[in-house]
Design an enzyme around this catalytic site. Sequence first.
Site, short mmCIF file in Angstrom:
data_model
loop_
_atom_site.label_atom_id
_atom_site.label_comp_id
_atom_site.label_asym_id
_atom_site.label_seq_id
_atom_site.Cartn_x
_atom_site.Cartn_y
_atom_site.Cartn_z
N LYS A 24 6.39 -11.20 -8.98
CA LYS A 24 5.75 -11.31 -7.66
C LYS A 24 4.35 -10.72 -7.77
O LYS A 24 4.19 -9.51 -7.91
CB LYS A 24 6.59 -10.52 -6.65
CG LYS A 24 6.13 -10.68 -5.22
CD LYS A 24 6.92 -9.77 -4.28
CE LYS A 24 6.54 -10.06 -2.83
NZ LYS A 24 6.80 -8.91 -1.96
N LYS A 61 9.13 -2.12 -8.75
CA LYS A 61 7.72 -1.71 -8.73
C LYS A 61 7.61 -0.39 -9.50
O LYS A 61 8.07 0.65 -9.00
CB LYS A 61 7.25 -1.49 -7.29
CG LYS A 61 7.14 -2.76 -6.44
CD LYS A 61 6.96 -2.38 -4.96
CE LYS A 61 6.49 -3.57 -4.12
NZ LYS A 61 6.54 -3.25 -2.67
N HIS A 99 -0.55 -6.03 5.90
CA HIS A 99 -1.57 -6.50 4.96
C HIS A 99 -2.74 -7.21 5.63
O HIS A 99 -3.71 -7.58 4.97
CB HIS A 99 -0.95 -7.43 3.91
CG HIS A 99 0.04 -6.72 3.02
ND1 HIS A 99 0.93 -7.38 2.22
CD2 HIS A 99 0.27 -5.40 2.81
CE1 HIS A 99 1.66 -6.51 1.56
NE2 HIS A 99 1.29 -5.30 1.90
N GLU A 153 5.05 -11.54 4.58
CA GLU A 153 4.67 -12.50 3.54
C GLU A 153 5.48 -13.79 3.61
O GLU A 153 6.71 -13.74 3.70
CB GLU A 153 4.87 -11.87 2.15
CG GLU A 153 4.06 -10.60 1.96
CD GLU A 153 4.49 -9.79 0.73
OE1 GLU A 153 5.00 -10.39 -0.23
OE2 GLU A 153 4.32 -8.57 0.77
N GLU A 184 -3.42 -9.29 -0.18
CA GLU A 184 -2.90 -9.89 -1.41
C GLU A 184 -3.43 -11.30 -1.64
O GLU A 184 -2.92 -12.04 -2.47
CB GLU A 184 -1.36 -9.91 -1.37
CG GLU A 184 -0.77 -8.50 -1.36
CD GLU A 184 0.75 -8.49 -1.42
OE1 GLU A 184 1.37 -9.56 -1.33
OE2 GLU A 184 1.31 -7.39 -1.56
N ASP A 235 13.48 -4.03 -1.39
CA ASP A 235 12.24 -3.40 -1.86
C ASP A 235 12.21 -1.95 -1.35
O ASP A 235 12.58 -1.02 -2.06
CB ASP A 235 11.05 -4.22 -1.37
CG ASP A 235 9.70 -3.55 -1.59
OD1 ASP A 235 9.63 -2.55 -2.31
OD2 ASP A 235 8.68 -4.03 -1.01
N GLU A 237 13.13 -10.93 1.22
CA GLU A 237 12.97 -9.52 0.86
C GLU A 237 12.98 -8.66 2.12
O GLU A 237 12.40 -9.04 3.14
CB GLU A 237 11.65 -9.37 0.10
CG GLU A 237 11.38 -8.00 -0.48
CD GLU A 237 10.06 -7.99 -1.26
OE1 GLU A 237 9.80 -8.96 -2.02
OE2 GLU A 237 9.28 -7.03 -1.11
N HIS A 246 3.86 -6.62 -8.04
CA HIS A 246 2.58 -5.96 -7.81
C HIS A 246 2.68 -5.12 -6.53
O HIS A 246 3.72 -5.09 -5.88
CB HIS A 246 1.47 -7.01 -7.66
CG HIS A 246 1.61 -7.88 -6.43
ND1 HIS A 246 0.59 -8.66 -5.94
CD2 HIS A 246 2.67 -8.10 -5.58
CE1 HIS A 246 1.00 -9.29 -4.86
NE2 HIS A 246 2.25 -8.98 -4.62
N SER A 262 2.68 -0.99 2.83
CA SER A 262 3.96 -0.85 3.54
C SER A 262 4.93 -0.16 2.59
O SER A 262 5.89 -0.74 2.11
CB SER A 262 4.49 -2.21 3.99
OG SER A 262 4.76 -3.05 2.89
N ASP A 316 8.93 -12.13 2.71
CA ASP A 316 9.15 -10.68 2.69
C ASP A 316 8.95 -10.23 4.13
O ASP A 316 7.84 -10.25 4.66
CB ASP A 316 8.15 -9.97 1.76
CG ASP A 316 8.37 -8.46 1.73
OD1 ASP A 316 9.26 -7.96 2.45
OD2 ASP A 316 7.65 -7.78 0.97
P1 PGA Z 1 2.96 -2.95 -0.38
O1 PGA Z 1 3.70 -4.28 0.06
O2 PGA Z 1 2.51 -3.06 -1.77
O3 PGA Z 1 1.85 -2.87 0.62
O4 PGA Z 1 3.98 -1.84 -0.17
C1 PGA Z 1 4.27 -5.15 -0.81
C2 PGA Z 1 5.68 -5.41 -0.42
O5 PGA Z 1 6.16 -4.95 0.64
O6 PGA Z 1 6.37 -6.08 -1.18
ZN ZN Z 2 8.24 -5.90 0.09
#
Ligand code: PGA
Ligand code: ZN
Length: 393
Positions: free
Chosen positions: A371, A320, A141, A150, A191, A295, A268, A348, A39, A227
């Site tokens: 995370k 990230k 996911h 999440e 995940e 994010d 998130e 991650h 995503s 999230d």
């Molecule tokens: P992604 O999702 O690593 O698939 O982008 C993780 C997130 O949205 O935090």
């Molecule tokens: Zn996210």
Amino acid sequence: EIERIVLRTILDSRGNPTVEAEVYTCCGFGRAAAPSGASTGTWEAKVRPPREAIAAARENLVPELVGLDAADQVGFDYALHDADGTADFSAIGANVAVALSLACAKAAANATGTELFRYLGGAFTQRTPLPLGNVIGGGAHATNATDIQEFLVIPTGASCAEEAVFANAAVHKKVKELLIAEGKGCGKGDEGAWAPRIADAEAFDLLSRAVDAVSDELKISISMGIDVAATEMWDGSAYTYTGIKRSTEDQIAYIAELVDRYGLVYVEDPLQEEDFEGFAEITAQVGDRCMICGDDLYVTNVERITQGIEAGASNCVLIKPNQIGTLTDTFESVHLAKSQGMDTVMSHRSGETTDETIAHLATAFECRLLKTGVVGGERIAKLNELIRIEEMI
Ligand code: PGA
Ligand code: ZN
């Protein structure tokens, strides 16, 4: 001085190819790999197909980097930007860039015989971040699972990383027990979170029961977070999920209600990636009791974080490294967020490798949370490294 650079294609946790980089100096060695998202935010640095990107880098980029001083991280990262020449690493690929940038830092740390988290400024670090764990999930996911991407746990009362890591694992296990007791499936998403065919309301109920039970057992407080990854639900005019269409206003009211009903301490991406104003509204409503984290909103980009600061969009920033492509840019984002009193969360991606670097970055940069999932080889690589780092502190 960098003597040799190796790039190769390796396997990631989704079975896709990704980039691994090795940097050799006379007396140091560093290796790092690029993760990948499912995503992903629109404004993330751009990846290139690994094999193609590696072939191009061997020819054009690597010769520019050999001979540079690995201890000059800013200079190395500048050379990456310079060789790329675009604003989003679309020429060399952000996957190649981030693997090289992190491998460079690891080689420099290794050459001085220093652990990466200490090398990166963690000389006075007193503690590791708390792990933020994905326990139930769906969205991009996992198919046929929850709409919210999440459902997360944070062992807020844990006194050390080891206790925290095992508290999250205990909640993850407890959720499985509850799922089995209710005759639900126990498949997992990308995940390692459980991905049962249940509605979001049921996921909240299951997770809060699991959190209460484990909290009682371990005698520490454990909190919940989510999230939403709301960009995935946004069709340009409304958020469509849990069978309901919500306007931005409705979405804000729904999120605020969830924060209060479940005592969420972390939310998130509650809104789509361009809605700085909506973020500001949620933060104004619940920011005193909940981290509102951007994010896809920020994509670890200083310009977007600056925009967020001006708008009062959030009190927390997700970090990230592969969203922005270099360690220097990553550090600048953390630094900016912290200078404004915002919390930072090192994260991650859903597609990962056993690379453990983010555990060091999160500790060195004194992020509040790390995370990185709860179970699965590519997730525990980071969690176990966190336990080792704590021992060194
Ligand atoms: P992604 O999702 O690593 O698939 O982008 C993780 C997130 O949205 O935090
Ligand atoms: Zn996210």
